[in-house]
Design an enzyme around this catalytic site. Sequence first.
Site, short mmCIF file in Angstrom:
data_model
loop_
_atom_site.label_atom_id
_atom_site.label_comp_id
_atom_site.label_asym_id
_atom_site.label_seq_id
_atom_site.Cartn_x
_atom_site.Cartn_y
_atom_site.Cartn_z
N LYS A 189 0.87 -1.18 0.00
CA LYS A 189 0.00 0.00 0.00
C LYS A 189 0.90 1.22 0.00
CE LYS A 189 -3.58 0.35 -0.06
NZ LYS A 189 -4.46 0.60 -1.19
N HIS A 318 -10.35 -7.41 -4.35
CA HIS A 318 -9.93 -6.30 -3.49
C HIS A 318 -10.46 -6.51 -2.07
CE1 HIS A 318 -11.50 -2.44 -1.72
NE2 HIS A 318 -10.23 -2.12 -1.85
O1 GKR Z 1 -7.32 0.08 3.98
O2 GKR Z 1 -5.94 1.71 3.76
C1 GKR Z 1 -6.67 0.84 3.29
C2 GKR Z 1 -6.73 0.66 1.80
O3 GKR Z 1 -6.13 1.72 1.16
C3 GKR Z 1 -8.15 0.54 1.36
O4 GKR Z 1 -8.87 1.66 1.78
C4 GKR Z 1 -8.29 0.38 -0.12
O5 GKR Z 1 -9.63 0.37 -0.43
O6 GKR Z 1 -7.35 -1.78 0.12
C5 GKR Z 1 -7.76 -0.84 -0.70
C6 GKR Z 1 -7.07 -0.76 -2.04
O7 GKR Z 1 -6.57 -1.75 -2.51
O8 GKR Z 1 -7.10 0.28 -2.68
MG MG Z 2 -6.23 -0.68 -4.43
#
Ligand code: GKR
Ligand code: MG
Length: 420
Positions: A189, A318
Amino acid sequence: MRIADVRVTPIAFRDPPLLNVVGVHEPWALRSIIEVELEDGRVGLGESYGDQDILAHLDQVKGTLVGLSPFDLNGLTRAVYARVGTEPDLAASFKPAGDKTRASVLAAFEVAFLDLQGQVLGLPLYELLGGRVRERVPYSAYLFYKFKQHKDDPGYPADDWGEVLTHDQLVDEARRMVDAYGFGSIKLKAGVFEPDFEIESIRALRRAFPKAPLRIDPNGGWSVETTRRLMPQLSEPGLLEYLEDPVETIPGMGEVAKFSPLPLATNMCTVAFGHIPESIRLNAVQVILSDHHYWGGLRATQQLAMIGRTFGIGISMHSNSHMGISLAAMTHVGATIPNLTYASDTHYPWQEDEVIEGGKLAIEGGCVEPPKGPGLGVTLDRKALARLHQNFLDCGIRKRDDAAEMRKYDPTWSSARPRF
Ligand code: GKR
Ligand code: MG
């Protein structure tokens, strides 16, 4: 066999201070647990988002499902369409703007209906969905940069993953996750730090895990021009499997696709059936990370996979912070999709709480097996449900807001995108 009662219970569970492009996770993540009860007392389960807007929609619809057969999925769709969205006609073309909210409401109940169907027939859900093409569904390690602890004391001890803000700490996080769960693929991420720093993190991961497919997801945090500048690094041979949501919109992804030798993946721009025509026209995405929670359910996920086959688009799944009901549903449908071409995302290793009996589902060799037993194969731990509902009542959070949480650390923080 008719539906006698439908319950939606909001819950809140512990979540670590994970960083992303908009800010940092709050101490409590919200979800809703859906119970659809038949006249004979059998209960079908679903899990969805727990923000106040979706809860309001779920509450609006739930009473109208009483009296339906759990096999009447068109009846369910009609009931949802009657109360959510602007087009009540089931046969109308999807709008180019997409309708994620309506599909999310439909999905929440659809899973519970399917769970009941499986229970009535004595069949695991994957059999109702056409039978499995794989025994176990592969998931990827989902790495986050993170703070050591939340800013305000949430009333529970800090997680034991520690601070992860350097390349070495990130490799340690990956190592621990791979050792514990056997993941073969790794996702970072991103969108948190300067992109060159994050690419350096990816290189450190590549050195530590020479064979693992790697992905980076800045959640639309980069501009098209930044992505163009980074492309020679991102596309170094053998570095990345795909690039996820470098920029935010379908046209933006279409621009990047013109100069990207890497497949572009998304869970941000192509998020509803109404988005497919433009995505195809602009060749904007080569991998869609499906998510039954907002595509409209498990059957919609299969339909999306068929569209993926039609247009040569790869399919994966996802995830957001979630409990075992969601993981069970993802795993049942994942077992049935022939072209699930990538290991799917899951936040599950970051979750310490659980709402199903027997505790957390096992991830072994990077994979999850569909839980045994009819339907989803999971049952509610009612004590845990009551405890997590109490967390919801006490925590005061009613809408996920990672930016507000980040402003506790940095009052000048803005979540405006692109950040870089
Ligand atoms: O949980 O911080 C998070 C992710 O950024 C999430 O909000 C996203 O929706 O997991 C996600 C992604 O793959 O973009
Ligand atoms: Mg994503």
